[in-house]
Motif scaffolding. Sequence first.
Motif: not given
Length: 117
Positions: A1-12
């Motif tokens: 998983m790329n860092d952009n998606i991980w960032s969205v998950i963390v924000d969620h």
Amino acid sequence: MNDNIWSVIVDHLIKYEIPFSNDAREVIEKSCDIVPFDGGAFIAYGNEFDLFVIPEKRGKWNIKHEIKKYLSFMKEKHESVLVRINEKNTRSLRLARFFGFIETGREDGDVIRLELK
């Protein structure tokens, strides 16, 4: 998983006050099926999935085709498909209902469980 998606998950997780640990990314990557697409990813554990879209792509392109394709894939594998959505996440609830998901219950007071058969 790329860092952009991980960032969205963390924000969620932070926004909806869902507890997670420092090793959550590794756990997700090892135990879940991740299906990326241009601008986001579907992350599934069995018949339950979440959809994460990077902010730059939200509302700027037609995700319906991606969701339709993914739901067909999930329904081939499972008798029913499950999502859990916080009641405050009205955009996701509207999208799930648009695709035929039906509310089947509530969990923890503010999480709506929806199923597609």
